[in-house]
Design a protein around this motif. Structure first.
Motif, PDB file in Angstrom:
ATOM      1  N   ARG A 148       3.163 -11.388  23.178  1.00  0.00           N
ATOM      2  CA  ARG A 148       4.488 -11.104  22.596  1.00  0.00           C
ATOM      3  C   ARG A 148       4.371 -10.497  21.200  1.00  0.00           C
ATOM      4  N   ASP A 149       3.478 -11.051  20.374  1.00  0.00           N
ATOM      5  CA  ASP A 149       3.275 -10.495  19.030  1.00  0.00           C
ATOM      6  C   ASP A 149       2.792  -9.052  19.114  1.00  0.00           C
ATOM      7  N   SER A 150       1.909  -8.782  20.031  1.00  0.00           N
ATOM      8  CA  SER A 150       1.369  -7.424  20.197  1.00  0.00           C
ATOM      9  C   SER A 150       2.431  -6.473  20.735  1.00  0.00           C
ATOM     10  N   ILE A 151       3.248  -6.940  21.676  1.00  0.00           N
ATOM     11  CA  ILE A 151       4.317  -6.098  22.219  1.00  0.00           C
ATOM     12  C   ILE A 151       5.314  -5.746  21.117  1.00  0.00           C
ATOM     13  N   ARG A 152       5.716  -6.738  20.319  1.00  0.00           N
ATOM     14  CA  ARG A 152       6.650  -6.490  19.222  1.00  0.00           C
ATOM     15  C   ARG A 152       6.089  -5.475  18.221  1.00  0.00           C
ATOM     16  N   ALA A 153       4.803  -5.602  17.919  1.00  0.00           N
ATOM     17  CA  ALA A 153       4.174  -4.725  16.931  1.00  0.00           C
ATOM     18  C   ALA A 153       3.806  -3.368  17.521  1.00  0.00           C
ATOM     19  N   GLY A 154       3.687  -3.298  18.834  1.00  0.00           N
ATOM     20  CA  GLY A 154       3.278  -2.039  19.468  1.00  0.00           C
ATOM     21  C   GLY A 154       1.779  -1.827  19.441  1.00  0.00           C
ATOM     22  N   SER A 155       1.052  -2.793  18.922  1.00  0.00           N
ATOM     23  CA  SER A 155      -0.411  -2.746  18.916  1.00  0.00           C
ATOM     24  C   SER A 155      -0.918  -4.183  18.922  1.00  0.00           C
ATOM     25  N   VAL A 156      -2.191  -4.339  19.280  1.00  0.00           N
ATOM     26  CA  VAL A 156      -2.744  -5.685  19.385  1.00  0.00           C
ATOM     27  C   VAL A 156      -2.724  -6.346  18.023  1.00  0.00           C
ATOM     28  N   ARG A 157      -2.138  -7.540  17.967  1.00  0.00           N
ATOM     29  CA  ARG A 157      -2.014  -8.294  16.732  1.00  0.00           C
ATOM     30  C   ARG A 157      -2.931  -9.503  16.779  1.00  0.00           C
ATOM     31  N   GLY A 158      -3.648  -9.683  15.717  1.00  0.00           N
ATOM     32  CA  GLY A 158      -4.498 -10.860  15.573  1.00  0.00           C
ATOM     33  C   GLY A 158      -5.702 -10.831  16.491  1.00  0.00           C
ATOM     34  N   ASP A 159      -6.725 -11.469  16.053  1.00  0.00           N
ATOM     35  CA  ASP A 159      -7.921 -11.582  16.867  1.00  0.00           C
ATOM     36  C   ASP A 159      -7.944 -12.986  17.451  1.00  0.00           C
ATOM     37  N   GLN A 160      -7.427 -13.102  18.631  1.00  0.00           N
ATOM     38  CA  GLN A 160      -7.297 -14.387  19.301  1.00  0.00           C
ATOM     39  C   GLN A 160      -8.454 -14.649  20.265  1.00  0.00           C
ATOM     40  N   GLN A 161      -9.465 -13.808  20.246  1.00  0.00           N
ATOM     41  CA  GLN A 161     -10.534 -13.919  21.232  1.00  0.00           C
ATOM     42  C   GLN A 161     -11.247 -15.268  21.186  1.00  0.00           C
ATOM     43  N   ALA A 162     -11.526 -15.764  19.992  1.00  0.00           N
ATOM     44  CA  ALA A 162     -12.234 -17.050  19.881  1.00  0.00           C
ATOM     45  C   ALA A 162     -11.359 -18.182  20.417  1.00  0.00           C
ATOM     46  N   ARG A 163     -10.083 -18.197  20.051  1.00  0.00           N
ATOM     47  CA  ARG A 163      -9.171 -19.235  20.547  1.00  0.00           C
ATOM     48  C   ARG A 163      -8.976 -19.116  22.057  1.00  0.00           C
ATOM     49  N   PHE A 164      -8.920 -17.874  22.535  1.00  0.00           N
ATOM     50  CA  PHE A 164      -8.778 -17.644  23.976  1.00  0.00           C
ATOM     51  C   PHE A 164      -9.961 -18.261  24.721  1.00  0.00           C
TER      52      PHE A 164
END
Length: 178
Positions: A136-152
């Motif tokens: 959702r954050d990425s969709i709102r921004a129109g680009s990938v937001r935050g590096d969630q890879q470690a949490r993922f």
């Protein structure tokens, strides 16, 4: 004793013997029917549990695949918010299916399997929420937001442990762990 008294006495003893034999026969049949009904019920519950556990694990695997698909899309070099939105919709549909199957497992039990199903459901929910927020954050921004890879990856590992625990508990409940 006269012959008529002996005749009546013999008739009474015969009647009591007949009634006693009938009572023993009826009582034995009732017990057998009750045992048979309990055995049939146990088999139906066992079969329903197998079906519920298998459907739950299938729903877990489907959601697992959808979450990894979203991860791949969010970390791909060329991707778009439309693709993320499609993945998000698919993820929500998979979540609905998982929740429905989890409810069935919790209802059909036994308690120890229900408890492990709830813990696995919680682990999947944590992973699902993380992915939904990231998308959702990425969709709102129109680009990938935050590096969630470690949490993922942490959330993916946490659910993997819970899958193993659930499966082992289900095997014990079904008596297939030998």
């Amino acid at each position: 004793m006269d012959a008529s008294v002996v005749g009546v006495f013999g008739a009474v003893v015969g009647a009591l013997g007949g009634l006693g034999g009938g009572w023993i026969s009826v009582n034995g049949q009732r017990r057998h029917q009750r045992e048979q009904l309990l055995e049939e019920r146990s088999k139906r519950v066992h079969d329903a549990r197998i079906e519920a556990y298998a459907a739950y694990m299938s729903a877990v695997r489907v959601l697992n695949g959808v979450l990894w698909k979203l991860f791949d899309e969010l970390t791909a070099p060329r991707t778009s918010p439309d693709t993320w939105r499609d993945c998000l919709f698919e993820m929500h549909q998979s979540w609905v299916d998982l929740s429905a199957t989890a409810s069935r497992v919790c209802m059909i039990g036994p308690t120890r399997v229900s408890t492990e199903a709830e813990l696995l459901h919680d682990a999947m929910r944590a992973w699902h929420v993380l992915c939904a927020e990231w998308a959702r954050d990425s969709i709102r921004a129109g680009s990938v937001r935050g590096d969630q890879q470690a949490r993922f990856r942490e959330a993916a590992d946490a659910k993997r442990v819970q899958i193993g625990v659930f499966q082992e508990t289900a095997r014990r409940a079904l008596g297939t762990d030998t």
